[in-house]
Design an enzyme around this catalytic site. Structure first.
Site, mmCIF file in Angstrom:
data_model
loop_
_atom_site.group_PDB
_atom_site.id
_atom_site.type_symbol
_atom_site.label_atom_id
_atom_site.label_comp_id
_atom_site.label_asym_id
_atom_site.label_seq_id
_atom_site.Cartn_x
_atom_site.Cartn_y
_atom_site.Cartn_z
ATOM 1 N N TYR A 15 0.829 -1.211 0.000
ATOM 2 C CA TYR A 15 0.000 0.000 0.000
ATOM 3 C C TYR A 15 0.864 1.262 0.000
ATOM 4 C CZ TYR A 15 -3.128 -3.627 1.819
ATOM 5 O OH TYR A 15 -3.823 -4.789 2.015
ATOM 6 N N ASP A 245 -16.778 -13.532 7.973
ATOM 7 C CA ASP A 245 -15.343 -13.265 7.897
ATOM 8 C C ASP A 245 -14.924 -12.653 9.233
ATOM 9 O OD1 ASP A 245 -12.812 -12.273 7.539
ATOM 10 O OD2 ASP A 245 -13.238 -11.187 5.681
#
Length: 425
Positions: A15, A245
């Protein structure tokens, strides 16, 4: 054709626009919640090193578990072979997760755990003879990982923009407004949106995947457990699998051992990662109900699950995970987390600044949504000068500390956040 000059950056960071990268702090040692840097500084880790290091660094009991297993064997393939750490961890996970999640498939990371879950969902329906049930529903602002299928069910352009033209998207729905304590009517509106989609398209929909209660990387949006209950009812009614999740929310982060426990329901599949190994190494688990597992049984090889990471059920990872769970259970970690929540909420209550447009807390999570990302420009460097390691996400300033953090250390982190906010013009 002349070759380009060799880059000075051998290590490629995540990133990060590498052309703009500056000198990064270098960690050389860790002890508890403290990160010791090469230049002599020490920082309090306010984000558990991407939410994984729940027991802090260099934990003696975890170190011992790791070394004891390393002295036996560090790795063996799970194809055609098994071992006690994997068997024991699978049994332990079945015993502590919501009732009915009876089968465990291990993999390398949270993203891969999501890939496995979605492959299971799609093949489940194919194995049962349903054709075309392959679309996935997910939630706006959700984040499920950086691999391709995980990106398809995520809703954050920062992570997916470069691949938008090749992603096979499913359906994106809104979460309920109103936070954890949203009223029933507000939650019902969001559930009605889900039901309307299921009425139209359940014949082509394999699953609905959510980060239960908290969407972490997508902005720390918190929603009601009632929505999860209604989603469970609707997915059952319309023959669609429900997937939780819990890579970020599992192992106590929301104040209960799993976010699913707030709703008191069992999803068809659950994904665990991050804190599973207390940050010692990458590992993930995808748990499934017996109904899902049984759909892969048969007399022909084609029904079997065709997935097998080389390092799945790595013995070192399993040994550390088992010891981490034992620490959580034996040292009353849920009480520690409740205490952390109380301190975060008390400190957040005293924040009254125009730059802060929303305050969100649950368990050992505190997030402050700012009016724009520019409000946080320079904050990372400021925090380091104050002795804290914090990394905002977009326009959200947050903390997710290790559960062993002391009151004094936690207040240092919170006061750093408050001091920054106070000086925003």
């Amino acid at each position: 054709m002349m070759s380009a000059p060799k880059s000075t950056h051998a290590l490629w960071y995540p990133y990060t626009q590498m052309r703009q990268i500056s000198e990064l702090p270098r960690m050389v040692a860790g002890e508890g919640v403290i990160m010791h840097l090469e230049d002599g500084r020490s920082l309090i880790d306010g984000i558990s090193s991407w939410w994984a290091v729940i027991h802090g660094y260099n934990h003696p009991v975890l170190n011992t578990a790791l070394l004891q297993q390393a002295n036996k064997f560090a790795h063996v393939m799970l194809g055609g072979m098994t071992h006690h750490p994997a068997l024991d961890l699978a049994e332990k996970l079945v015993s502590i997760t919501p009732e009915g999640l009876n089968h465990v498939f291990f993999s390398d990371s949270g993203s891969i755990g999501v890939e496995v879950a979605l492959k299971m969902c799609i093949q489940y329906w194919r194995n049962l003879g349903y054709n075309g049930k392959s679309k996935i529903i997910s939630l706006r602002n959700g984040y499920h990982g950086d691999t391709f299928k995980a990106m398809e069910v995520s809703d954050d352009s920062d992570f997916t923009r470069a691949f938008a033209d090749v992603l096979n998207r499913g359906f994106i729905l809104d979460i309920p407004t109103g936070g954890f304590d949203a009223d029933a009517a507000t939650v019902r509106q969001a559930a009605d949106q889900l039901e309307a989609l299921l009425i139209r398209g359940h014949g082509n929909i394999a699953a609905f995947i959510v980060e239960p209660l908290v969407q972490c990387a997508g902005g720390f949006h918190i929603y009601s457990p009632l929505y999860l209950k209604l989603a469970r009812e609707l997915c059952t009614k319309y023959n669609v699998l429900l997937v939780f999740d819990e890579v970020a929310t599992g192992f106590g982060r929301t104040g209960k051992l799993f976010a699913a426990d707030h709703a008191g329901i069992t999803p068809d599949l659950m994904i665990l990662g991050k804190a599973l190994t207390a940050g010692y190494m990458g590992h993930a688990a995808t748990l499934a109900t017996t109904a899902v597992f049984d759909s892969f049984l048969g007399d022909n090889y084609e029904k079997a699950l065709m997935h097998g990471p080389t390092f799945m059920a790595n013995p070192l990872a399993c040994a550390v995970a088992l010891q981490s769970i034992d620490i959580i259970q034996s040292e009353n970690y849920l009480e520690k987390i409740a205490h952390i929540q109380d301190i975060i909420r008390e400190q957040f209550d005293s924040i009254n600044a125009p730059a802060v447009i929303h305050k969100r807390t649950i368990g050992a999570i505190g997030a402050l949504e700012m009016k724009d990302a520019q409000c946080l420009a320079g904050f990372k460097e400021f925090a380091q000068k104050k002795g804290a390691w914090l990394r905002p996400i977009g326009n959200v300033l947050y903390l997710m500390p290790p559960y062993i953090i002391s009151d004094e250390q936690l207040l240092t982190v919170l006061h750093t956040m408050k001091e920054w906010i106070a000086q925003i013009k």
